[in-house]
Design a protein around this motif. Structure first.
Motif, mmCIF file in Angstrom:
data_model
loop_
_atom_site.group_PDB
_atom_site.id
_atom_site.type_symbol
_atom_site.label_atom_id
_atom_site.label_comp_id
_atom_site.label_asym_id
_atom_site.label_seq_id
_atom_site.Cartn_x
_atom_site.Cartn_y
_atom_site.Cartn_z
ATOM 1 N N ASN A 27 -2.273 2.336 7.741
ATOM 2 C CA ASN A 27 -2.442 1.145 6.904
ATOM 3 C C ASN A 27 -3.914 0.739 6.832
ATOM 4 O OD1 ASN A 27 0.571 0.019 8.358
ATOM 5 N ND2 ASN A 27 0.360 0.638 6.246
ATOM 6 N N THR A 36 1.668 -1.212 3.331
ATOM 7 C CA THR A 36 3.005 -0.782 3.753
ATOM 8 C C THR A 36 3.935 -0.523 2.543
ATOM 9 O OG1 THR A 36 4.832 -1.328 5.232
ATOM 10 C CG2 THR A 36 3.933 -3.155 3.990
ATOM 11 N N GLY A 37 4.766 0.487 2.677
ATOM 12 C CA GLY A 37 5.781 0.768 1.658
ATOM 13 C C GLY A 37 5.264 1.342 0.356
ATOM 14 N N THR A 38 4.063 1.926 0.378
ATOM 15 C CA THR A 38 3.507 2.440 -0.876
ATOM 16 C C THR A 38 3.783 3.941 -1.073
ATOM 17 O OG1 THR A 38 1.378 2.617 0.271
ATOM 18 C CG2 THR A 38 1.687 0.708 -1.154
ATOM 19 N N GLY A 39 4.372 4.579 -0.048
ATOM 20 C CA GLY A 39 4.815 5.957 -0.244
ATOM 21 C C GLY A 39 4.098 7.014 0.583
ATOM 22 N N LYS A 40 3.411 6.600 1.645
ATOM 23 C CA LYS A 40 2.655 7.588 2.445
ATOM 24 C C LYS A 40 3.608 8.547 3.182
ATOM 25 C CE LYS A 40 0.591 4.240 4.604
ATOM 26 N NZ LYS A 40 1.178 3.083 3.884
ATOM 27 N N ASN A 41 4.603 7.978 3.861
ATOM 28 C CA ASN A 41 5.590 8.835 4.521
ATOM 29 C C ASN A 41 6.362 9.660 3.506
ATOM 30 O OD1 ASN A 41 6.139 8.539 7.590
ATOM 31 N ND2 ASN A 41 5.582 6.475 6.906
ATOM 32 N N PHE A 42 6.702 9.006 2.406
ATOM 33 C CA PHE A 42 7.487 9.654 1.358
ATOM 34 C C PHE A 42 6.726 10.865 0.780
ATOM 35 C CE2 PHE A 42 9.093 9.408 -3.192
ATOM 36 C CZ PHE A 42 10.328 9.940 -2.907
ATOM 37 N N TYR A 75 6.153 7.000 -7.430
ATOM 38 C CA TYR A 75 5.800 6.069 -8.506
ATOM 39 C C TYR A 75 4.457 5.372 -8.243
ATOM 40 C CZ TYR A 75 10.819 6.614 -9.204
ATOM 41 O OH TYR A 75 12.063 7.137 -9.375
ATOM 42 N N LYS A 126 9.470 -0.608 0.424
ATOM 43 C CA LYS A 126 10.010 -0.300 1.753
ATOM 44 C C LYS A 126 11.408 -0.849 2.036
ATOM 45 C CE LYS A 126 8.358 0.485 6.325
ATOM 46 N NZ LYS A 126 7.172 0.650 7.124
ATOM 47 N N LYS A 158 8.853 11.647 -8.740
ATOM 48 C CA LYS A 158 9.504 10.814 -7.708
ATOM 49 C C LYS A 158 8.567 9.815 -7.045
ATOM 50 C CE LYS A 158 12.806 14.466 -6.581
ATOM 51 N NZ LYS A 158 13.208 15.452 -5.576
#
Ligand SMILES: Nc1ncnc2c1ncn2[C@@H]1O[C@H](COP(=O)(O)OP(=O)(O)OP(=O)(O)O)[C@@H](O)[C@H]1O
Length: 313
Positions: free
Chosen positions: A191, A87-93, A53, A303, A51
């Motif tokens: 970030n 940003t939006g590279t999957g850290k929270n995910f 990527y 994101k 999941k």
């Protein structure tokens, strides 16, 4: 108590134990041992490998670090991971995937604590109050559930000095005021260092080398130094780095066009549509990529995809 209660409701967005109701509530909370708080290592491996990527370095580090820590019967210190990237590279995910494979109620578990720095610690002037809340919050929650997880999002916006107040909990100490923190997991998201990670990734690409050749050692030392020396990192010159309390600095690479397509197809399926390459490509073609001429890396990672897709379906 009334004064504390007033302060609590007017200033504090997070729960603290300066009011009786909160105190009773926290101490009447069920013990986490009654709930699932063991790692599904096969579940985590599957999720991270299928999941998440384009993040082979982060995937490998997270899998090894979390699995090793959770399988250790007597860890010497809590697990401390610091995830860095654009940003939006999957850290929270990625943090979500970890929580989902440890706690039955996933991110909704009462043993997972997500702090958003801009929402929970917005005013630098209140730093002393925040320090007290944060220490009490962590102490009381780990007392209830040693296997608690604390995620700090937007670390780069953390008021300088605040994170140092939780240093004793990240250290090798056994019991501190009767509470052991050794089973806890702390994850910092930031970030800071993202630019440096992007430059290294871009250099590999310019040199014609495969993205998959990038290894942790190509990034980790420089990352910890850049975070230590960056005034806006939340860790600026903190003893957390000096004293090696962060177990891993985990780099998240900038996502490429093909990863954005993968995210788009997954989102479409998640929305209940049949994944359609043409729709996702139309959306991806309208996004911003860098370097400008070559359009290789996504400026916003994955994101905004979920919202943007509606326009193209
Ligand atoms: N590497 C990835 N693989 C799969 N999905 C991703 C990836 N990166 C981002 N996404 C998707 O995009 C969404 C937003 O990403 P996420 O919030 O994890 O980014 P972030 O790195 O934490 O960004 P920020 O630094 O802005 O907080 C995720 O919920 C997920 O759906």
């Amino acid at each position: 108590i009334m004064l504390a209660q007033t302060l609590h409701w007017t200033i504090s967005p997070i729960r603290c134990c300066w009011n009786v109701a909160c105190f009773v509530n926290q101490y009447s909370m069920p013990k986490c041992s009654r709930y699932k708080s063991v790692l599904s290592s096969t579940g985590l491996k599957y999720d991270i490998e299928t999941k998440l990527y384009g993040q082979h370095v982060a995937a490998q580090v997270i899998l090894k670090a979390v699995t090793g820590f959770m399988e250790s019967e007597n860890p010497k210190k809590p697990l401390v991971l610091s995830l860095h990237g654009w940003t939006g590279t999957g850290k929270n995910f990625a943090s979500q995937l970890i929580a989902e494979n440890i706690y039955k109620k996933k991110m909704r578990s009462r043993f997972v604590h997500l702090f958003s720095v801009t929402a929970h610690f917005p005013h630098k002037a209140n730093i002393d109050t925040y320090k007290t809340w944060l220490q009490e919050w962590i102490r009381s929650n780990v007392a209830i559930c040693p296997r608690s997880m604390f995620i700090f999002d937007e670390m780069d916006k953390m008021p300088p000095g605040l994170i140092v107040s939780i240093k004793p909990y990240l250290d090798f100490s056994d019991y501190l005021d009767g509470v052991s923190y050794r089973q806890a997991i702390f994850i910092f998201l930031s970030n800071a260092g993202g630019k440096m990670i992007n430059e290294v990734t871009m250099k590999f690409w310019r040199d014609g080398r495969e993205r998959e050749e990038i290894q942790l050692k190509d990034l980790e030392t420089e990352l910890s130094q850049s975070v230590f020396n960056n005034e806006d990192s939340g860790f600026w010159h903190t003893s957390l780095i000096d004293k090696k309390l962060v177990d891993f600095f985990v780099p998240f690479l900038p996502l490429e066009y093909k990863h954005v397509i993968q995210c788009g197809l997954t989102e479409m399926a998640g929305m209940g549509h049949t994944p359609d390459n043409n729709v996702v490509k139309r959306m991806a073609d309208d996004l911003i990529f860098f370097p400008k001429g070559e359009r290789v890396f996504s400026d916003q990672g994955c994101k905004l995809i979920a919202n943007k897709l509606h326009f193209y379906i």
